[in-house]
Design a protein around this motif. Structure first.
Motif, PDB file in Angstrom:
ATOM      1  N   SER A  43       0.826  -1.213   0.000  1.00 26.48           N
ATOM      2  CA  SER A  43       0.000   0.000   0.000  1.00 26.48           C
ATOM      3  C   SER A  43       0.858   1.259   0.000  1.00 26.48           C
ATOM      4  O   SER A  43       0.368   2.351  -0.290  1.00 26.48           O
ATOM      5  CB  SER A  43      -0.929   0.008   1.219  1.00 26.48           C
ATOM      6  N   LYS A  44       2.153   1.100   0.306  1.00 20.71           N
ATOM      7  CA  LYS A  44       3.049   2.257   0.392  1.00 20.71           C
ATOM      8  C   LYS A  44       4.103   2.283  -0.709  1.00 20.71           C
ATOM      9  O   LYS A  44       4.636   3.343  -1.031  1.00 20.71           O
ATOM     10  CB  LYS A  44       3.759   2.256   1.752  1.00 20.71           C
ATOM     11  N   GLU A  45       4.430   1.123  -1.257  1.00 21.67           N
ATOM     12  CA  GLU A  45       5.510   1.042  -2.235  1.00 21.67           C
ATOM     13  C   GLU A  45       5.096   0.199  -3.434  1.00 21.67           C
ATOM     14  O   GLU A  45       4.228  -0.667  -3.330  1.00 21.67           O
ATOM     15  CB  GLU A  45       6.760   0.415  -1.602  1.00 21.67           C
ATOM     16  N   GLU A  46       5.745   0.450  -4.560  1.00 17.25           N
ATOM     17  CA  GLU A  46       5.550  -0.352  -5.765  1.00 17.25           C
ATOM     18  C   GLU A  46       6.807  -1.183  -5.999  1.00 17.25           C
ATOM     19  O   GLU A  46       7.918  -0.695  -5.800  1.00 17.25           O
ATOM     20  CB  GLU A  46       5.305   0.562  -6.965  1.00 17.25           C
ATOM     21  N   PHE A  47       6.626  -2.435  -6.412  1.00 19.16           N
ATOM     22  CA  PHE A  47       7.758  -3.325  -6.646  1.00 19.16           C
ATOM     23  C   PHE A  47       7.724  -3.836  -8.084  1.00 19.16           C
ATOM     24  O   PHE A  47       6.651  -4.012  -8.667  1.00 19.16           O
ATOM     25  CB  PHE A  47       7.720  -4.503  -5.672  1.00 19.16           C
ATOM     26  N   ALA A  48       8.911  -4.088  -8.616  1.00 17.87           N
ATOM     27  CA  ALA A  48       8.982  -4.634  -9.970  1.00 17.87           C
ATOM     28  C   ALA A  48       8.345  -6.017 -10.023  1.00 17.87           C
ATOM     29  O   ALA A  48       7.731  -6.395 -11.025  1.00 17.87           O
ATOM     30  CB  ALA A  48      10.440  -4.708 -10.430  1.00 17.87           C
ATOM     31  N   LEU A  49       8.461  -6.771  -8.927  1.00 19.29           N
ATOM     32  CA  LEU A  49       7.895  -8.121  -8.874  1.00 19.29           C
ATOM     33  C   LEU A  49       7.751  -8.551  -7.420  1.00 19.29           C
ATOM     34  O   LEU A  49       8.587  -8.213  -6.582  1.00 19.29           O
ATOM     35  CB  LEU A  49       8.801  -9.108  -9.618  1.00 19.29           C
TER      36      LEU A  49
END
Length: 452
Positions: A43-49
């Motif tokens: 909910s706070k960060e985006e990840f490549a995978l």
């Protein structure tokens, strides 16, 4: 660029092994042992995978993958498990996992699969958002120091000039720039960074007030000086005493008031309408216009002596089309503002930058602000190039794609078959179709055979 991965696994030994290897290969890994913790992180960060174990203590991996897909549709999940049963693979892919990687695979094979999805993330999925792990460069710090957003050298130079002029708190400054570039923000920065910052900052738009009322607004009036003047009233200059007054759109000031303003600049006194007594004031005068004052002087609609008094020092704000490096941090900033305003978590894909950078932005930052809000309100989850309003393609070589490659991951399992078949027809072979779609040939074959 370092890609960020999230690993969800309750096996500490496996976490240590995979994390250590992938970090040595240049990746940044966050790890957690519970799905609920992962949801909070996502909910706070985006990840490549996201690498997810199929057997988790709270819930099974396919249920967890489905939860992640529902809450974060743009986030891709790959299973990393030792359960190689057909049901585990089938349930995982149906839940939205993009791949099922065996834990017993060689480190090189795991790395190869991770690289594939990270490349696909960069190409299709990465969004524009703030990251707690990304430090700001010197230009960004300078620009934020005057209350603006950007990273271009043009705006960094402007920030340095504003900071220097702020210390000279008596000199008049003329701020020039097109509509929507942020002239009032520069005026506020000149005040807030000056020794006058503890005193009032008063802004008035000379074009927004009827000329018969503007004199009273600026200089005040005495009771009975005109119809409706039932009380004495203090003008904006008196209200700003000790501080700063900002005269926006000074080029629209009527000629009959320009001589009175000139006296204020020369003698530092104001005389309310209907009064014969002048009042001494101590105020810094900032002004702004999107018009060319020299042209107005030549046309006889602006006093040359007033222009020279106002223009002791000039600050010019570059148009947004001349500082395209600022579009990304501005999109990032406005996205955060509107997500907070509407309680949403929507973002622009980085692929949209190619379109946004080629548009001329005649309304400058104000127009970009409005465009960001409009697209975030109207989109479902993520703004893609295909969602960009067609009017923003003006003067752009970029055109909306007829086929959305990113659509593959958005489709339900049964719809993927038709999409794959069309791709095979276009490229000729299943192997090439798998490569184009960013999946393994065996995964493609599994999807084609799963609904026979």
């Amino acid at each position: 660029m370092q890609h960020r991965l999230l690993m969800i696994d309750d096996d500490l030994k496996n976490i240590k092994a995979v994390k250590g290897y992938l970090e040595r290969c240049g990746y940044s890994l966050s790890v957690c042992q519970r799905v609920s913790e992962a949801i909070d992180i996502l909910s706070k960060e985006e990840f490549a995978l996201v690498l997810l174990d199929y057997h988790m203590p709270e819930i099974m991996g396919d249920v967890a993958a489905s939860m992640i897909r529902d809450k974060f549709p743009n986030q891709k999940v790959a299973m990393l498990s030792c359960d190689l049963t057909r049901d585990a693979v089938k349930q995982s892919l149906r839940a939205g996992a993009v791949d099922f990687i065996e834990k017993s695979s060689s480190p090189e094979e795991i790395l190869k699969r991770v690289q594939l999805y990270c490349e696909r993330y960069d190409t299709l999925l990465k969004t524009i958002r703030k990251s707690s792990n990304r430090s700001k460069n010197e230009n960004q710090k300078l620009i934020e120091g005057i209350g603006l957003i950007g990273q271009s050298s043009l705006m960094a130079d402007l920030a340095l000039r504003v900071k220097k002029l702020a210390t000279v708190s008596d000199v008049s400054v003329l701020i020039r720039g097109e509509s929507g570039t942020g002239k009032e923000r520069i005026a506020r920065a000149l005040h807030e960074l000056s020794p006058r910052r503890m005193k009032p900052f008063i802004a008035i738009n000379c074009a927004a007030i009827p000329k018969e009322l503007l004199e009273s607004e600026l200089f005040g009036h005495k009771k009975g000086s005109f119809t409706g003047a039932i009380n004495d009233r203090e003008g904006k200059f008196s209200a700003a005493n000790g501080g700063t007054i900002f005269l926006d759109e000074i080029g629209d000031m009527p000629m009959e008031l320009q001589s009175k303003l000139l006296r204020v600049l020369q003698e530092r006194v104001v005389e309310p309408v209907g009064s014969t007594i002048s009042k001494k004031i101590d105020v810094r005068i900032l002004s702004a216009t999107h018009k060319n004052l020299q042209t107005l002087v030549a046309n006889g609609s602006f006093r040359a002596d007033l222009m020279f008094r106002l223009n002791a020092v000039e600050v010019s704000i570059p148009a947004l089309r001349d500082r395209l490096d600022d579009i990304e941090p501005l999109v990032e900033h406005f996205t955060e503002v509107f997500n907070k305003k509407y309680g949403k978590s929507k973002y622009f894909q980085r692929r949209t930058l190619e379109i946004l950078r080629k548009y001329s932005w005649p309304g400058n930052v104000r127009e970009l602000d409005n465009a960001i809000e409009k697209h975030l309100v109207e989109c479902d989850d993520v703004v893609t190039p295909d969602d960009i309003e067609l009017s923003l393609y003006q003067s752009s070589e970029v055109v909306p794609s007829e086929t959305k490659l990113s659509k593959f991951e958005e489709l339900q399992q049964k719809d993927k078959i038709e999409f794959i078949q069309k791709t095979i027809q276009q490229v000729g072979t299943k192997a090439e179709a798998a490569r184009r779609l960013g999946i393994k040939p065996t995964h493609l074959q599994y999807i084609l055979g799963s609904f026979k």
